[in-house]
Write an enzyme that holds these catalytic residues in place. Structure first.
Site, PDB file in Angstrom:
ATOM      1  N   PRO A  23       0.824  -1.212   0.000  1.00 14.37           N
ATOM      2  CA  PRO A  23       0.000   0.000   0.000  1.00 14.37           C
ATOM      3  C   PRO A  23       0.855   1.257   0.000  1.00 14.37           C
ATOM      4  O   PRO A  23       1.832   1.344   0.742  1.00 14.37           O
ATOM      5  CB  PRO A  23      -0.824  -0.127   1.285  1.00 14.37           C
ATOM      6  CG  PRO A  23      -0.068  -1.096   2.140  1.00 14.37           C
ATOM      7  CD  PRO A  23       0.651  -2.017   1.218  1.00 14.37           C
ATOM      8  N   CYS A  25       0.315   5.511   0.029  1.00 16.94           N
ATOM      9  CA  CYS A  25      -0.582   6.666   0.111  1.00 16.94           C
ATOM     10  C   CYS A  25      -0.368   7.582  -1.093  1.00 16.94           C
ATOM     11  O   CYS A  25       0.770   7.872  -1.470  1.00 16.94           O
ATOM     12  CB  CYS A  25      -0.339   7.439   1.399  1.00 16.94           C
ATOM     13  SG  CYS A  25      -0.870   6.559   2.875  1.00 16.94           S
ATOM     14  N   ALA A  57      -3.435   3.090   2.593  1.00 17.10           N
ATOM     15  CA  ALA A  57      -4.037   3.239   3.919  1.00 17.10           C
ATOM     16  C   ALA A  57      -5.337   4.015   3.784  1.00 17.10           C
ATOM     17  O   ALA A  57      -5.338   5.193   3.416  1.00 17.10           O
ATOM     18  CB  ALA A  57      -3.072   3.963   4.847  1.00 17.10           C
ATOM     19  N   GLN A  99      -5.966  -1.673   2.614  1.00 12.61           N
ATOM     20  CA  GLN A  99      -5.427  -1.522   3.960  1.00 12.61           C
ATOM     21  C   GLN A  99      -6.350  -0.602   4.759  1.00 12.61           C
ATOM     22  O   GLN A  99      -6.548   0.559   4.395  1.00 12.61           O
ATOM     23  CB  GLN A  99      -4.013  -0.927   3.909  1.00 12.61           C
ATOM     24  CG  GLN A  99      -3.333  -0.849   5.263  1.00 12.61           C
ATOM     25  CD  GLN A  99      -1.960  -0.211   5.169  1.00 12.61           C
ATOM     26  OE1 GLN A  99      -1.862   0.978   4.908  1.00 12.61           O
ATOM     27  NE2 GLN A  99      -0.912  -0.997   5.380  1.00 12.61           N
ATOM     28  N   TYR A 181       1.066   4.458  13.415  1.00 13.04           N
ATOM     29  CA  TYR A 181      -0.349   4.841  13.434  1.00 13.04           C
ATOM     30  C   TYR A 181      -1.047   4.206  14.633  1.00 13.04           C
ATOM     31  O   TYR A 181      -0.401   3.579  15.470  1.00 13.04           O
ATOM     32  CB  TYR A 181      -0.985   4.514  12.092  1.00 13.04           C
ATOM     33  CG  TYR A 181      -0.328   5.299  10.971  1.00 13.04           C
ATOM     34  CD1 TYR A 181      -0.211   6.695  11.050  1.00 13.04           C
ATOM     35  CD2 TYR A 181       0.247   4.660   9.870  1.00 13.04           C
ATOM     36  CE1 TYR A 181       0.430   7.423  10.056  1.00 13.04           C
ATOM     37  CE2 TYR A 181       0.891   5.391   8.872  1.00 13.04           C
ATOM     38  CZ  TYR A 181       0.978   6.765   8.971  1.00 13.04           C
ATOM     39  OH  TYR A 181       1.612   7.493   7.994  1.00 13.04           O
ATOM     40  N   ARG A 228      -0.454  -5.691   9.067  1.00 16.20           N
ATOM     41  CA  ARG A 228       0.875  -5.096   8.826  1.00 16.20           C
ATOM     42  C   ARG A 228       1.448  -4.613  10.143  1.00 16.20           C
ATOM     43  O   ARG A 228       0.816  -3.849  10.882  1.00 16.20           O
ATOM     44  CB  ARG A 228       0.796  -3.938   7.834  1.00 16.20           C
ATOM     45  CG  ARG A 228       2.184  -3.343   7.546  1.00 16.20           C
ATOM     46  CD  ARG A 228       2.236  -2.412   6.348  1.00 16.20           C
ATOM     47  NE  ARG A 228       3.244  -2.864   5.405  1.00 16.20           N
ATOM     48  CZ  ARG A 228       3.723  -2.137   4.398  1.00 16.20           C
ATOM     49  NH1 ARG A 228       3.252  -0.920   4.176  1.00 16.20           N
ATOM     50  NH2 ARG A 228       4.638  -2.623   3.592  1.00 16.20           N
ATOM     51  N   ARG A 322       8.149   1.365  -4.080  1.00 14.96           N
ATOM     52  CA  ARG A 322       8.764   2.331  -4.993  1.00 14.96           C
ATOM     53  C   ARG A 322       9.143   1.716  -6.341  1.00 14.96           C
ATOM     54  O   ARG A 322       9.073   2.388  -7.373  1.00 14.96           O
ATOM     55  CB  ARG A 322       9.987   2.979  -4.334  1.00 14.96           C
ATOM     56  CG  ARG A 322       9.618   3.977  -3.235  1.00 14.96           C
ATOM     57  CD  ARG A 322      10.861   4.522  -2.548  1.00 14.96           C
ATOM     58  NE  ARG A 322      10.542   5.570  -1.592  1.00 14.96           N
ATOM     59  CZ  ARG A 322      10.159   5.366  -0.333  1.00 14.96           C
ATOM     60  NH1 ARG A 322      10.040   4.120   0.122  1.00 14.96           N
ATOM     61  NH2 ARG A 322       9.897   6.375   0.468  1.00 14.96           N
TER      62      ARG A 322
END
Length: 355
Positions: A23, A25, A57, A99, A181, A228, A322
Site C-alpha cells: 500500500p 498513500c 491506507a 489496507q 499509526y 501489517r 517504490r
C-alpha cells in the site's frame, strides 16, 4: 517455475504469484473518495503482473485520516467509488486488497505535496487527534487519550469499514498496525503510557489490535485477513521483533491469515539502518518464531533479490512499493528476468515480450 512466480492461496483466494504491491498513500482523495488517479494508479499494477494489489491506507473514520486528502471507507459513497477501481484490478487478473487504517496521533497532518509540515489546524480543515495517551509525535499537535467509549468506536469503525470493503469487491483485507499509526501506538511502550487494561503488559498493549482483528474477521467471514506490523521502532525501549512475533501468533489465533512485516514510523528519533533488503531479517524472525506466513518489504528492487528472499525461507511473499512506481510492469519484467513462464501478459503487450 520460480518461487516468486508460484501461486499462493489465502483461504479460498488463489494469488497468481508472490510479487505483491504494498500500500502506498497517494494523498489525492476528495472527502475520502478515491478519484480517477487511484483507478489508473492501481489498475496499472495488475496489468503489470502483480499478484496482489493493496490499496493505500484507507481511513475507517474521518478522524483516522493521515491527511485531509486520504481515502476512506466510512461511508457508502466511498464504497461505491472504490467498486469500479476494484473491478479494474480484478479484471486484469490480480487480487484486490485494501489496507484499513486509523492514524491516531499522526492524523490531521499536511500532505507531502502541500509544501507544509506538521498538524493541520482546525481553521485549515484539521481536527483533534486521538491516541492511547496524550503524548504527541514530535512536531505534531498533542492528541487526546482515547477513553473506553472511544476505543469501542475505533473497533466498530474497523468492522464497518471491512463490511464496506467487501461490498466494494475487495477480496483481501489488511489491518494497519505499523508505521506509528493508532494500533502501533497502542502496541509500543514509547507511545502507550496507559495504566488500564490497554496499557502496561504486552497482553494489554495488544488488546486493541486483537479486538480489531476479531471484529474485522467477524464482519468479513471467510475473507483473508492480513496484519501489517512495524517489527521494530528502531529506538531504545520500543517495540521489537520478539513482541511482534508473539502478537502475530495471538492475532493468528483470532483469524488473521498473513503478516506484512515492515518497520519504524513511531518516533521521530528512530535510527534506521537501511540498505537492500534491510527489513528481511525482521520478517524471517517473525516467520520463524510465530510460525506464520509473512511478506518481506524494503528496498527489494530486482527479481533475483526477491527470488533469493523466498528460496532462503525468509518470507513467503515479497512486497514492493517504490519499484512499482518506477516500473508499473515490474511483475512482467521480473518474470522475464527469471525466465518464468507466465500466461498473464496482456495480449496488447505480448509483442513487446522478449523471447
Amino acid at each position: 517455475m520460480t518461487r516468486l512466480f508460484s501461486p499462493l492461496t489465502l483461504r479460498d483466494i488463489s494469488v497468481r504469484n508472490r510479487l505483491w504491491v504494498a500500500p502506498m498513500c497517494q494523498y489525492s482523495a476528495v472527502d475520502g473518495v478515491p478519484q480517477e488517479w487511484h483507478h489508473t494508479h492501481l489498475a496499472q499494477f495488475a496489468s503489470g503482473g502483480a499478484g496482489l494489489v493493496i490499496a493505500e491506507a484507507t481511513a475507517v473514520s474521518p478522524e483516522g485520516r493521515i491527511s485531509p486528502e486520504d481515502t476512506g471507507l466510512w461511508n457508502d459513497g466511498q464504497r461505491d467509488a472504490w467498486a469500479p477501481i476494484v473491478a479494474a484490478i480484478r479484471g486484469r487478473g490480480a487480487v484486490a486488497a485494501v489496507q484499513l487504517a486509523h492514524a491516531g496521533r499522526k492524523a490531521s497532518t499536511w500532505s507531502p505535496f502541500s509544501g507544509r509540515r506538521g498538524s493541520v489546524t482546525a481553521a485549515d480543515g484539521g481536527w483533534r487527534t486521538a491516541a492511547p495517551s496524550a503524548i504527541a509525535f514530535d512536531g505534531y499537535a498533542q492528541p487526546v487519550a482515547l477513553d473506553a467509549d472511544g476505543i469501542d468506536r475505533v473497533v466498530g469503525d474497523f468492522a464497518a469499514a471491512a463490511r464496506r470493503a467487501v461490498a466494494a469487491g475487495f477480496q483481501v483485507l489488511e489491518i494497519h498496525a505499523a508505521h506509528g499509526y493508532l494500533l502501533h501506538q497502542f502496541l509500543s511502550p514509547l507511545s502507550n503510557a496507559r495504566d488500564d487494561e490497554y496499557g502496561g503488559s504486552l497482553e494489554n498493549r495488544a488488546r486493541l489490535l486483537l479486538r480489531v482483528v476479531t471484529a474485522v474477521a467477524d464482519a468479513a467471514p471467510g475473507v483473508p485477513l492480513l496484519v501489517r506490523f512495524s517489527a521494530t521502532d528502531w529506538a531504545d525501549g520500543g517495540w521489537d521483533a520478539a513482541q511482534t512475533a508473539t502478537v502475530a501468533g495471538w492475532a493468528a489465533e483470532r483469524g488473521a491469515d498473513f503478516f506484512d512485516i515492515s518497520s519504524g514510523g513511531l518516533v521521530a528519533h528512530q535510527r534506521v539502518t537501511t540498505g537492500p533488503g534491510y527489513q528481511v531479517a525482521l520478517a524471517a524472525q517473525v516467520r520463524r518464531d510465530a510460525g506464520v506466513p509473512v511478506s518481506a518489504v524494503g528496498m527489494i528492487d530486482d527479481a533475483a533479490h526477491a527470488e533469493r528472499v523466498l528460496t532462503a525461507g525468509d518470507a513467503d511473499v515479497v512486497m514492493a512499493a517504490r519499484e512499482w512506481l518506477r516500473d508499473p510492469h515490474f511483475g512482467l519484467r521480473a518474470a522475464a528476468e527469471l525466465g518464468a513462464d507466465i500466461d498473464y501478459w496482456p495480449v496488447q503487450y505480448v509483442r513487446a515480450r522478449r523471447v
